[in-house]
Design a protein around this motif. Structure first.
Motif, mmCIF file in Angstrom:
data_model
loop_
_atom_site.group_PDB
_atom_site.id
_atom_site.type_symbol
_atom_site.label_atom_id
_atom_site.label_comp_id
_atom_site.label_asym_id
_atom_site.label_seq_id
_atom_site.Cartn_x
_atom_site.Cartn_y
_atom_site.Cartn_z
ATOM 1 N N ARG A 118 4.606 40.636 4.544
ATOM 2 C CA ARG A 118 5.145 41.625 5.479
ATOM 3 C C ARG A 118 4.082 41.805 6.553
ATOM 4 N NH1 ARG A 118 8.611 46.602 5.475
ATOM 5 N NH2 ARG A 118 7.682 47.979 7.028
ATOM 6 N N ILE A 119 4.503 41.650 7.797
ATOM 7 C CA ILE A 119 3.588 41.828 8.924
ATOM 8 C C ILE A 119 4.089 43.048 9.688
ATOM 9 C CG2 ILE A 119 2.468 40.743 10.896
ATOM 10 C CD1 ILE A 119 3.560 38.023 9.821
ATOM 11 N N ASP A 120 3.282 44.102 9.686
ATOM 12 C CA ASP A 120 3.673 45.348 10.335
ATOM 13 C C ASP A 120 3.365 45.318 11.826
ATOM 14 O OD1 ASP A 120 4.667 46.857 8.073
ATOM 15 O OD2 ASP A 120 2.586 46.887 7.364
ATOM 16 N N VAL B 91 3.247 39.624 14.700
ATOM 17 C CA VAL B 91 4.680 39.942 14.684
ATOM 18 C C VAL B 91 5.341 39.301 15.890
ATOM 19 C CG1 VAL B 91 6.410 41.781 14.842
ATOM 20 C CG2 VAL B 91 4.401 42.093 13.395
ATOM 21 N N ARG B 92 4.685 39.369 17.020
ATOM 22 C CA ARG B 92 5.258 38.806 18.250
ATOM 23 C C ARG B 92 5.393 37.288 18.156
ATOM 24 N NH1 ARG B 92 3.881 41.473 24.083
ATOM 25 N NH2 ARG B 92 5.646 40.574 25.153
ATOM 26 N N VAL B 93 4.385 36.618 17.608
ATOM 27 C CA VAL B 93 4.434 35.162 17.444
ATOM 28 C C VAL B 93 5.533 34.775 16.461
ATOM 29 C CG1 VAL B 93 3.195 33.149 16.518
ATOM 30 C CG2 VAL B 93 2.028 34.718 18.085
ATOM 31 N N TYR B 94 5.528 35.380 15.292
ATOM 32 C CA TYR B 94 6.530 35.037 14.272
ATOM 33 C C TYR B 94 7.946 35.373 14.747
ATOM 34 C CZ TYR B 94 3.408 33.630 10.441
ATOM 35 O OH TYR B 94 2.513 32.958 9.641
ATOM 36 N N HIS B 95 8.100 36.480 15.451
ATOM 37 C CA HIS B 95 9.420 36.857 15.980
ATOM 38 C C HIS B 95 9.906 35.795 16.974
ATOM 39 C CE1 HIS B 95 11.978 39.117 18.931
ATOM 40 N NE2 HIS B 95 12.608 39.393 17.809
ATOM 41 N N ALA B 96 9.031 35.355 17.858
ATOM 42 C CA ALA B 96 9.400 34.318 18.837
ATOM 43 C C ALA B 96 9.788 33.020 18.121
ATOM 44 C CB ALA B 96 8.252 34.075 19.807
ATOM 45 N N LEU B 97 9.035 32.661 17.092
ATOM 46 C CA LEU B 97 9.357 31.444 16.331
ATOM 47 C C LEU B 97 10.704 31.581 15.643
ATOM 48 C CD1 LEU B 97 5.862 30.728 14.745
ATOM 49 C CD2 LEU B 97 6.903 29.567 16.715
ATOM 50 N N TYR B 98 10.963 32.737 15.064
ATOM 51 C CA TYR B 98 12.241 32.990 14.402
ATOM 52 C C TYR B 98 13.389 32.903 15.405
ATOM 53 C CZ TYR B 98 16.011 35.699 12.277
ATOM 54 O OH TYR B 98 17.230 36.122 11.817
ATOM 55 N N GLN B 99 13.204 33.465 16.589
ATOM 56 C CA GLN B 99 14.261 33.402 17.600
ATOM 57 C C GLN B 99 14.554 31.964 18.003
ATOM 58 O OE1 GLN B 99 13.059 36.124 20.798
ATOM 59 N NE2 GLN B 99 14.746 37.437 20.145
ATOM 60 N N GLU B 100 13.525 31.153 18.101
ATOM 61 C CA GLU B 100 13.721 29.769 18.541
ATOM 62 C C GLU B 100 14.210 28.846 17.426
ATOM 63 O OE1 GLU B 100 11.295 26.088 20.686
ATOM 64 O OE2 GLU B 100 10.427 28.112 20.699
ATOM 65 N N ALA C 113 9.685 47.445 13.392
ATOM 66 C CA ALA C 113 8.626 48.124 12.638
ATOM 67 C C ALA C 113 7.792 47.080 11.900
ATOM 68 C CB ALA C 113 9.217 49.114 11.644
ATOM 69 N N ALA C 114 8.454 45.984 11.517
ATOM 70 C CA ALA C 114 7.782 44.927 10.761
ATOM 71 C C ALA C 114 8.661 43.689 10.730
ATOM 72 C CB ALA C 114 7.501 45.393 9.335
ATOM 73 N N LEU C 115 8.085 42.651 10.186
ATOM 74 C CA LEU C 115 8.777 41.386 9.980
ATOM 75 C C LEU C 115 8.413 40.938 8.571
ATOM 76 C CD1 LEU C 115 8.949 38.634 12.585
ATOM 77 C CD2 LEU C 115 7.996 38.051 10.387
ATOM 78 N N GLU C 116 9.401 40.582 7.768
ATOM 79 C CA GLU C 116 9.150 40.119 6.405
ATOM 80 C C GLU C 116 9.462 38.634 6.308
ATOM 81 O OE1 GLU C 116 10.056 44.274 4.032
ATOM 82 O OE2 GLU C 116 11.691 42.804 4.216
ATOM 83 N N LEU C 117 8.625 37.929 5.580
ATOM 84 C CA LEU C 117 8.809 36.502 5.348
ATOM 85 C C LEU C 117 9.239 36.317 3.907
ATOM 86 C CD1 LEU C 117 5.600 35.299 7.172
ATOM 87 C CD2 LEU C 117 7.932 35.328 8.057
ATOM 88 N N ALA D 220 12.249 32.191 5.260
ATOM 89 C CA ALA D 220 13.252 32.951 6.013
ATOM 90 C C ALA D 220 12.561 34.183 6.584
ATOM 91 C CB ALA D 220 14.389 33.360 5.088
ATOM 92 N N VAL D 221 13.199 34.785 7.557
ATOM 93 C CA VAL D 221 12.639 35.963 8.229
ATOM 94 C C VAL D 221 13.634 37.106 8.140
ATOM 95 C CG1 VAL D 221 11.857 36.883 10.458
ATOM 96 C CG2 VAL D 221 11.306 34.523 9.824
ATOM 97 N N ARG D 222 13.111 38.291 7.816
ATOM 98 C CA ARG D 222 13.922 39.506 7.872
ATOM 99 C C ARG D 222 13.233 40.471 8.813
ATOM 100 N NH1 ARG D 222 15.750 41.380 2.415
ATOM 101 N NH2 ARG D 222 13.536 41.544 1.986
ATOM 102 N N LEU D 223 13.991 40.899 9.827
ATOM 103 C CA LEU D 223 13.452 41.848 10.801
ATOM 104 C C LEU D 223 13.671 43.263 10.289
ATOM 105 C CD1 LEU D 223 14.864 40.180 14.036
ATOM 106 C CD2 LEU D 223 12.632 39.807 12.949
ATOM 107 N N VAL D 224 12.643 44.095 10.385
ATOM 108 C CA VAL D 224 12.714 45.481 9.960
ATOM 109 C C VAL D 224 12.717 46.330 11.234
ATOM 110 C CG1 VAL D 224 11.624 47.323 8.619
ATOM 111 C CG2 VAL D 224 11.456 44.927 7.851
ATOM 112 N N ALA D 225 13.835 47.012 11.470
ATOM 113 C CA ALA D 225 13.993 47.794 12.698
ATOM 114 C C ALA D 225 13.053 48.987 12.726
ATOM 115 C CB ALA D 225 15.431 48.270 12.837
#
Length: 103
Positions: free
Chosen positions: A30-32, A41-50, A17-21, A97-102
């Protein structure tokens, strides 16, 4: 490659639903996952995964992922806050840090 083509290569974010920094316990952004922000969200999520966080190394890669939008952000500070954040990190800003919001 252009940003649109790069996005297609990144992991899906349908589950978010979002990603919080965070800086410590403080949410700094917060990026919704909605039109106009889903690409970030897609870019930051990929960076967080890597990288496990958004640090200077992750930020440098993120600027490359944003492709043509990075040059626009550099020319127009404030127009792209999610890219501005990465530019600041590359210049020595505090890792986030990154927090993923389901969804």
């Amino acid at each position: 490659m252009i940003f649109k083509d790069i996005l297609a290569t990144l992991p899906a974010i349908d589950h978010l639903a979002a990603l919080e920094l965070l800086d410590g316990d403080t949410i700094v952004a917060r990026i919704d996952n909605k039109p106009g922000q889903a690409g970030s969200v897609r870019v930051y999520h990929a960076l967080y995964q890597e990288f496990g966080s958004i640090n200077a190394t992750a930020a440098d890669k993120g600027l490359r992922l944003y492709a043509e939008h990075t040059a626009d952000a550099q020319a127009r500070p404030g127009a792209h806050p999610n890219i501005d954040r990465l530019l600041a990190l590359v210049e020595g800003g505090t890792p986030l840090a990154v927090r993923l919001v389901a969804a």
